[in-house]
Motif scaffolding. Structure first.
Motif, PDB file in Angstrom:
ATOM      1  N   ALA A   1       0.832  -1.208   0.000  1.00 19.15           N
ATOM      2  CA  ALA A   1       0.000   0.000   0.000  1.00 19.15           C
ATOM      3  C   ALA A   1       0.865   1.257   0.000  1.00 19.15           C
ATOM      4  O   ALA A   1       0.575   2.240  -0.701  1.00 19.15           O
ATOM      5  N   THR A   2       1.951   1.232   0.763  1.00 15.17           N
ATOM      6  CA  THR A   2       2.846   2.394   0.829  1.00 15.17           C
ATOM      7  C   THR A   2       3.541   2.619  -0.499  1.00 15.17           C
ATOM      8  O   THR A   2       3.613   3.758  -0.995  1.00 15.17           O
ATOM      9  N   LEU A   3       4.071   1.531  -1.102  1.00 15.62           N
ATOM     10  CA  LEU A   3       4.744   1.661  -2.398  1.00 15.62           C
ATOM     11  C   LEU A   3       3.769   2.114  -3.479  1.00 15.62           C
ATOM     12  O   LEU A   3       4.100   2.958  -4.316  1.00 15.62           O
ATOM     13  N   LEU A   4       2.566   1.550  -3.453  1.00 17.86           N
ATOM     14  CA  LEU A   4       1.553   1.956  -4.430  1.00 17.86           C
ATOM     15  C   LEU A   4       1.228   3.439  -4.264  1.00 17.86           C
ATOM     16  O   LEU A   4       1.085   4.172  -5.248  1.00 17.86           O
ATOM     17  N   GLY A   5       1.127   3.888  -3.019  1.00 23.55           N
ATOM     18  CA  GLY A   5       0.848   5.298  -2.775  1.00 23.55           C
ATOM     19  C   GLY A   5       1.940   6.196  -3.329  1.00 23.55           C
ATOM     20  O   GLY A   5       1.653   7.252  -3.913  1.00 23.55           O
ATOM     21  N   ALA A   6       3.196   5.812  -3.156  1.00 24.55           N
ATOM     22  CA  ALA A   6       4.301   6.617  -3.690  1.00 24.55           C
ATOM     23  C   ALA A   6       4.242   6.676  -5.213  1.00 24.55           C
ATOM     24  O   ALA A   6       4.486   7.732  -5.821  1.00 24.55           O
ATOM     25  N   ILE A   7       3.925   5.542  -5.848  1.00 22.21           N
ATOM     26  CA  ILE A   7       3.818   5.506  -7.314  1.00 22.21           C
ATOM     27  C   ILE A   7       2.645   6.357  -7.791  1.00 22.21           C
ATOM     28  O   ILE A   7       2.768   7.144  -8.743  1.00 22.21           O
ATOM     29  N   VAL A   8       1.496   6.222  -7.129  1.00 23.33           N
ATOM     30  CA  VAL A   8       0.337   7.046  -7.485  1.00 23.33           C
ATOM     31  C   VAL A   8       0.656   8.523  -7.259  1.00 23.33           C
ATOM     32  O   VAL A   8       0.271   9.382  -8.051  1.00 23.33           O
TER      33      VAL A   8
END
Length: 295
Positions: free
Chosen positions: A10-17
């Protein structure tokens, strides 16, 4: 393992988004398509950024907030948006989990993009407002838990009601605010020089050293700029103690309407000016509809 893997994901996805949101924040108000150019570029030198310089969070830190080509400073906003999105995506995952966390992540992404665009440009693009409303309606239908019910159609109805209520309340504020505060009178003693002239792609109303674009003055076709002029030079003809009414596309003087495009020059001195204004922008009205559709 899932207790570790999913929060990290979730954290990595948030950074990418967040990295994608940075592209939206930069491009949308400037009418630059998100697909052309497909890759990110330096706002200063327009150099396309290679993938290894576009890693969320890490690249900005490694480059110390500067373009590797022209060395121009890259705003800390890029890092902030990526970190904020990563943190909030982690928070909604820890708070809600499946199936609600992805839906709340969508509204969080919309809020972040709208906030940073509004801070810089004082607008919220329709892609975010109307697009967010459509996303809220669709997700409420697919995930009725968003509305606290089990029926898909009931959830859609509640989402529609939330969007309509939000839109209606702020629309009412805008309209009542227009009636109460829709005009601002400015007086000048002694009279100040003014001019109205075409500048690049807009018309500019200038008083002494201050300027307003036509888009800042006229939000509606009914808006009217009223000028009391001790001296007026209207297309080369001089008038004394003139009262001028101006709409977005025409000038009204001595009960005669003249298209603005037919007046090559307009200047003089001002005793007073009544400038139209809005209580709130309509981007806020449309965005509260999106929030209502989700919540």
């Amino acid at each position: 393992m899932p207790e570790v893997i999913f929060p990290v994901f979730a954290t990595l996805l948030g950074a990418i988004v967040g990295s994608f949101l940075n592209a939206c924040i930069h491009r949308m108000p400037r009418n630059i398509p998100l697909s052309n150019p497909r890759r990110s570029f330096c706002p200063s030198c327009q150099r396309l950024i290679p993938w290894y310089e576009n890693i969320p969070l890490l690249s900005w830190l490694a480059l110390r907030g500067r373009c590797s080509g022209c060395k121009a400073r890259i705003s800390a906003r890029y890092f902030l948006v990526e970190a904020l999105t990563a943190g909030l995506f982690l928070w909604v995952w820890m708070r809600y989990g499946l199936p609600l966390a992805p839906a709340y992540a969508v509204i969080i992404a919309l809020l972040i993009a709208a906030t940073f665009i509004d801070i810089e440009h004082f607008i919220i693009p329709d892609e975010i407002t109307w697009g967010g409303t459509a996303a809220g309606l669709l997700l409420s239908f697919l995930l009725p838990q968003l509305m606290g019910v089990t029926s898909h159609w009931q959830a859609l109805g509640l989402s529609l009601a939330g969007a309509a209520l939000g839109y209606g309340l702020l629309w009412l504020i805008v309209e009542l605010g227009k009636l109460a505060f829709g005009r601002k009178r400015h007086k000048f003693s002694p009279p100040e020089p003014f001019s109205i002239a075409q500048r690049e792609e807009t018309i500019v109303f200038s008083i002494d050293d201050e300027s307003l674009s036509w888009e800042e003055i006229f939000s509606r076709e009914s808006d009217e700029l009223v000028l009391e002029c001790p001296e007026l030079d209207l297309a080369g003809t001089t008038h004394q103690d003139a009262r001028l009414r101006i709409r977005h596309d025409r000038v009204i003087f001595n009960d005669t309407e003249t298209p603005l495009e037919d007046i090559p020059s307009l200047k003089g001195t001002l005793r007073s000016a009544v400038i139209p204004r809005e209580a709130m922008g309509f981007g806020d009205v449309k965005f509260i509809a999106a929030i209502g559709a989700f919540l």
